[in-house]
Design a protein around this motif. Structure first.
Motif, mmCIF file in Angstrom:
data_model
loop_
_atom_site.group_PDB
_atom_site.id
_atom_site.type_symbol
_atom_site.label_atom_id
_atom_site.label_comp_id
_atom_site.label_asym_id
_atom_site.label_seq_id
_atom_site.Cartn_x
_atom_site.Cartn_y
_atom_site.Cartn_z
ATOM 1 N N ALA A 75 -69.701 10.537 37.789
ATOM 2 C CA ALA A 75 -69.770 9.393 38.705
ATOM 3 C C ALA A 75 -71.182 8.863 38.873
ATOM 4 O O ALA A 75 -71.388 7.673 39.128
ATOM 5 C CB ALA A 75 -69.187 9.775 40.066
ATOM 6 N N GLU A 76 -72.200 9.742 38.734
ATOM 7 C CA GLU A 76 -73.575 9.264 38.966
ATOM 8 C C GLU A 76 -74.188 8.584 37.742
ATOM 9 O O GLU A 76 -75.290 8.038 37.806
ATOM 10 C CB GLU A 76 -74.466 10.429 39.404
ATOM 11 C CG GLU A 76 -74.685 11.512 38.362
ATOM 12 C CD GLU A 76 -73.627 12.602 38.435
ATOM 13 O OE1 GLU A 76 -73.793 13.658 37.799
ATOM 14 O OE2 GLU A 76 -72.623 12.398 39.152
ATOM 15 N N ASP A 125 -63.229 -2.857 33.803
ATOM 16 C CA ASP A 125 -62.551 -2.074 34.838
ATOM 17 C C ASP A 125 -63.355 -0.812 35.124
ATOM 18 O O ASP A 125 -63.913 -0.189 34.197
ATOM 19 C CB ASP A 125 -61.134 -1.690 34.390
ATOM 20 C CG ASP A 125 -60.380 -0.950 35.500
ATOM 21 O OD1 ASP A 125 -60.296 -1.505 36.614
ATOM 22 O OD2 ASP A 125 -59.923 0.165 35.246
ATOM 23 N N VAL A 126 -63.415 -0.459 36.415
ATOM 24 C CA VAL A 126 -64.013 0.802 36.863
ATOM 25 C C VAL A 126 -62.967 1.489 37.730
ATOM 26 O O VAL A 126 -62.466 0.904 38.699
ATOM 27 C CB VAL A 126 -65.313 0.564 37.669
ATOM 28 C CG1 VAL A 126 -65.879 1.902 38.151
ATOM 29 C CG2 VAL A 126 -66.339 -0.185 36.837
ATOM 30 N N PHE A 127 -62.643 2.775 37.370
ATOM 31 C CA PHE A 127 -61.547 3.465 38.070
ATOM 32 C C PHE A 127 -62.006 4.858 38.469
ATOM 33 O O PHE A 127 -62.678 5.563 37.699
ATOM 34 C CB PHE A 127 -60.309 3.551 37.172
ATOM 35 C CG PHE A 127 -59.207 4.383 37.750
ATOM 36 C CD1 PHE A 127 -58.409 3.893 38.793
ATOM 37 C CD2 PHE A 127 -58.979 5.674 37.280
ATOM 38 C CE1 PHE A 127 -57.399 4.666 39.329
ATOM 39 C CE2 PHE A 127 -57.959 6.451 37.822
ATOM 40 C CZ PHE A 127 -57.170 5.947 38.858
ATOM 41 N N THR A 128 -61.642 5.240 39.701
ATOM 42 C CA THR A 128 -61.849 6.618 40.155
ATOM 43 C C THR A 128 -60.553 7.106 40.774
ATOM 44 O O THR A 128 -59.798 6.328 41.365
ATOM 45 C CB THR A 128 -62.985 6.705 41.201
ATOM 46 O OG1 THR A 128 -62.663 5.855 42.300
ATOM 47 C CG2 THR A 128 -64.327 6.299 40.603
ATOM 48 N N GLY A 129 -60.270 8.393 40.643
ATOM 49 C CA GLY A 129 -59.039 8.937 41.217
ATOM 50 C C GLY A 129 -58.884 10.417 40.912
ATOM 51 O O GLY A 129 -59.651 11.010 40.134
ATOM 52 N N ASP A 130 -57.870 10.997 41.543
ATOM 53 C CA ASP A 130 -57.633 12.429 41.367
ATOM 54 C C ASP A 130 -57.295 12.782 39.934
ATOM 55 O O ASP A 130 -57.542 13.903 39.476
ATOM 56 C CB ASP A 130 -56.514 12.896 42.288
ATOM 57 C CG ASP A 130 -56.870 12.736 43.762
ATOM 58 O OD1 ASP A 130 -58.090 12.680 44.052
ATOM 59 O OD2 ASP A 130 -55.948 12.663 44.598
ATOM 60 N N GLY A 137 -60.395 13.863 38.027
ATOM 61 C CA GLY A 137 -61.138 15.032 38.474
ATOM 62 C C GLY A 137 -62.252 14.621 39.410
ATOM 63 O O GLY A 137 -62.714 13.473 39.435
ATOM 64 N N GLU A 138 -62.729 15.574 40.181
ATOM 65 C CA GLU A 138 -63.762 15.293 41.178
ATOM 66 C C GLU A 138 -65.088 14.947 40.490
ATOM 67 O O GLU A 138 -65.504 15.603 39.519
ATOM 68 C CB GLU A 138 -63.946 16.511 42.080
ATOM 69 C CG GLU A 138 -64.931 16.263 43.213
ATOM 70 C CD GLU A 138 -65.025 17.459 44.137
ATOM 71 O OE1 GLU A 138 -65.865 17.419 45.058
ATOM 72 O OE2 GLU A 138 -64.274 18.426 43.921
#
Length: 855
Positions: free
Chosen positions: A776-777, A802-807, A810-811
């Motif tokens: 993420a960083e 597109d930018v996607f974050t989610g379970d 993974g963390e």
């Protein structure tokens, strides 16, 4: 602006019958005196003199006390049962500077006062007020005095109730207000304007500045005057002429004559007392400022000198002033030679020796002071007095004794005084050198073939003495008159010839534009940037570059922030904003705040402007001489002291960037809009920039701000979301974004060679999409660069969509989806070509940022 009553002007120059102010203005504009406004005939209807028969004070519920007055207005009284005008008018008045028996000016129903303000009988404070008792301001006579006009019976001995006040006060006379340029100071007098009218029309002119008889010479027992100017400004002595006259036994209760009071009022000055009115009247008439002292308060000798550090003076306006060492002072010897300050020379006298209601013996001062000294003192103390207006533009040094004699004559005539035989006249006026001019010079500079008679005749008309030095060469020697200090060279003489012969004689010839190379590289870049931002929806604004430290406090700048080092102005327009901006964003945010305060909450603004970046410890610019050309070394020192002033571009976006409506939902401005604006600016300039996340740049939000860098790492600006505390201080909408760039640095970094256009391929496009998972960083820019470099030369276009974050990821992970557009210049790409590019891009991203292909 001088006010010229036509009746007064007619005493010095022959005016045709029926001359109007409009025609006078047209005549004067031909010789360069522009009309500002025409005053007069502003009161119509029954404006009459009234006598207050009774006055009853009536307190009101609002705390105000009004006067219910019965006023005798003669033939304008209300008719009684027998049809005779014997019933006085009942008038309500809120002023309290009059008593029963006073003569006042009453506007009866049907009168129209300046404004226009029609007068009618109306009910007010429980009475029907049948008119109005008038003040000077209500009649358009200026703002002088408190309360209503009370006529002095000694000044108006024959005035009875019912007398027409329009004629009595000169309200029917037309007064022309003119605009005088700084080099024509002699036109701040009836004498000067009359002379110019004669030049324009050929009318007969009688110079009131010439002595009508033998003027008394200086005597040994005259009031002693000494000039001790050891530190003259720009090398010119502060005083070269000082005349004093004494008038004894003046009646302190003697009023100024009505005609003098009327003329002073028409010229915009308030009558005060006989001695003061006489000096003001002569100044307006001749152009020579004068001052009257209470002789009993003076101790000889009068000393003209510069101030010393720490000296103070209470001037006639009641202000206690700290004096500057450059101030030229009038002092006397109370307490020691030149120890007591009497006034600021040429600007304003002191309160201690002013003429009062008990003054019987008067000392009259008529002096000539240096223009620069007076101008600097008047500006330093913010005292634009009538005397200073004249001295700083140049006063005739040969006028002092004539003006002093005029004052003495008027004081003797109207005050019952006696002229003292003691006269002093300190006269060290240097003769002015004759000017040399070729007869061909007016034609060379003016473009008109003036004849010899036109040139010589015009110069003699304005008062010059012309002598032919060399007939063959056409060389003239010109002695200019004492009242024209502006004539200092041949160019000024040429201007007089062109002005009086007529500017309309000069043909209008459009000069041929020299061949050039068009706009500079920087100009083209700036215009392209402004055009691009405007086309993308931002509105260009222009703000003043003056700021104060409080504005930097609002932006949360640290005490050691380099932007707090600003250039301080010596004479700012506003004390709160006395410095030059070091950041364009400071004034742009102030503009945004003003728009939001007025209801405009959806904003997209930008500005191109200069910022000033002084260097701490840099040498200050030297003070340049005024009366001569600075040396090359002095000019170089001034240039070296000028701080850098690069050109910046900044923008602010707040509220909705896309409005909602029947077409769908809108969109609020966010940090991506600020970044897009930066990209647009860089693209228009032709410079590649990178954006690096930063956390320590006020006024932006930590973590939501990017530093804009060049290829060598130099930071040229910032973009992102503003800090919430800053938005609260400025009352701006939440999530407001902004950017600021050093435009000059961007232009300097741009390649100088022309940008080459890429050839257009005729072969079809191939498309590939891929999604990469990274920590993420990891900045998206680093992933973007890795994919671009790995794709190679077949990559035509690359976009992050597109930018996607989610379970599922993974963390601490995020997914970035890229769209690749591929094309070759020489062939149609195969499926294997597309797969190879895809694999190379993924491999490059994996190696450089640890990216994994998302399943």
């Amino acid at each position: 602006m001088p006010l010229i009553p036509l009746s007064w002007l007619g005493e010095h120059v022959e005016l045709p019958a029926g001359l109007t102010a409009e025609q006078l203005a047209a005549d004067l504009v031909r010789v360069g005196l522009e009309e500002e406004e025409v005053h007069g005939a502003a009161v119509t209807g029954p404006l009459v003199v009234g006598r207050v028969l009774s006055l009853v004070k009536e307190p009101q519920k609002n705390g105000k006390v009004i006067n219910w007055c019965q006023v005798d207005v003669g033939a304008h009284n209300t008719l009684d049962d027998d049809g005779q005008p014997t019933v006085p008018r009942g008038i309500v008045c809120g002023a309290h500077n009059f008593v029963e028996g006073d003569l006042v000016v009453a506007a009866l129903p049907g009168t129209v006062l300046p404004g226009p303000f029609p007068i009618a009988a109306r009910k007010t404070y429980g009475h029907v007020s049948d008119g109005m008792i008038c003040s000077t301001s209500e009649l358009g006579l200026g703002e002088g005095g408190d309360g209503i006009i009370v006529l002095d019976p000694a000044v108006h001995p024959d005035v009875e109730p019912g007398t027409d006040a329009v004629a009595l006060l000169g309200l029917g006379d037309e007064v022309l207000e003119i605009n005088v340029t700084p080099d024509r100071g002699y036109c701040f007098s009836m004498r000067g304007v009359a002379r110019e009218y004669a030049h324009s029309t050929g009318a007969a002119f009688t110079d009131p500045g010439l002595a009508t008889g033998e003027l008394p010479a200086a005597t040994a027992d005259g009031f002693e005057v000494v000039v001790e100017d050891d530190a003259p400004v720009h090398g010119v002595p502060g005083c070269d002429r000082f005349v004093t006259r004494v008038v004894r036994g003046i009646d302190p209760t003697a009023p100024s004559p009505a005609w003098m009071q009327r003329r002073l009022t028409q010229a915009g000055m308030r009558p005060i007392s006989l001695a003061v009115d006489v000096t003001n009247y002569v100044m307006l008439d001749l152009g020579q400022p004068l001052h009257a002292y209470d002789l009993s308060t003076l101790v000889a000798p009068v000393v003209v000198r510069r101030a010393t550090a720490g000296e103070r003076l209470v001037t006639l306006d009641g202000t206690d002033r700290v004096l500057d060492v450059e101030d030229l002072l009038i002092t006397d010897s109370a307490g020691g030679r030149g120890a007591r300050v009497l006034g600021l020379a040429g600007v304003m006298g002191g309160a201690e020796t002013e003429v009062s209601g008990t003054t019987t013996d008067v000392l009259v001062e008529a002096a000539h002071f240096d223009q620069v000294s007076v101008a600097r003192t008047a500006r330093r103390h913010r005292l634009p007095s009538e005397a200073a207006k004249r001295f700083e533009r140049g006063v005739d040094p040969r006028l002092a004794d004539v003006a002093a004699q005029r004052v003495v004559d008027l004081l003797v005539e109207h005050g019952g005084g006696t002229a003292d035989a003691a006269v002093s006249d300190l006269d060290v006026v240097a003769p002015r050198p004759a000017l040399q001019m070729l007869l061909s010079e007016p034609e060379r500079l003016g473009g008109v073939p003036y004849t010899r008679d036109q040139v010589v005749g015009t110069l003699e008309q304005i008062g010059c003495t012309v002598t032919e030095v060399d007939a063959a060469a056409g060389l003239l020697s010109v002695e200019v008159p004492s009242w024209r200090p502006d004539l200092v060279g041949a160019a000024e003489l040429v201007e007089e010839v062109a002005r009086l012969v007529g500017y309309d004689q000069i043909p209008s010839i459009l000069p041929v534009a020299p061949a050039g190379r068009g706009l500079t590289r920087g100009q083209r870049a700036r215009r392209s940037v402004a055009r691009g931002l405007a086309e993308s929806g931002l509105v260009e604004v222009l703000s003043y570059p003056f700021v104060g430290q409080s504005q930097l406090d609002e932006l949360g700048l640290a005490a050691d922030d380099e932007r707090r080092t600003m250039l301080t102005l010596v004479n700012p327009m506003s004390a709160e904003k006395g410095q030059m901006r070091s950041s364009l964003l400071v004034t742009l945010l102030d503009t945004a705040r003003r728009n939001v305060a007025r209801g405009r909450t959806d904003l997209a603004l930008f500005e191109l402007g200069l910022v000033t970046l002084p260097v701490v410890g840099a040498p200050a610019a030297p003070a340049l001489p005024v009366g001569q050309r600075p040396s090359d070394e002095e000019l170089a020192a001034v240039a070296a002291a000028v701080p850098a002033q690069p050109r910046f571009v900044a923008g602010v976006l707040a509220g909705s960037i896309e409005l909602s409506g029947w077409w769908g939902a809108g969109r609020a401005a966010d940090w991506t809009d600020a970044v897009a604006a930066v990209r647009l600016v860089a693209d228009r300039v032709g410079t590649h920039v990178d954006l690096v996340s930063t956390n320590d740049r006020a006024p932006w939000h930590p973590g939501r701000c990017a530093a804009v860098t060049l290829a060598d790492g130099a930071v040229v600006g910032y973009a992102g979301e503003l800090h919430p505390k800053v938005l609260e201080q400025l009352s701006l909408p939440a999530r407001t974004v902004a950017f600021e760039l050093d435009l000059d640095a961007l232009v300097a970094a741009a390649p100088t060679e022309p940008r080459q256009a890429a050839p257009v391929s005729t072969f079809p496009l191939a498309k590939e999409d891929l999604a990469l998972v990274v920590d993420a960083e990891v900045p998206a820019q680093d992933v973007f660069d890795a994919v671009r470099d790995g794709a190679g030369e077949l990559l035509e276009d690359l976009r992050l969509f597109d930018v996607f974050t989610g379970d599922q990821l993974g963390e601490g992970k995020k997914s970035l989806a890229f769209s690749l557009r591929l094309r070759a210049q020489d062939r149609t790409l195969t499926a294997q070509d597309a797969v190879a590019v895809r694999e190379a891009a993924v491999a490059s991203a994996a190696a450089r940022v640890g990216a994994e292909l998302r399943a």
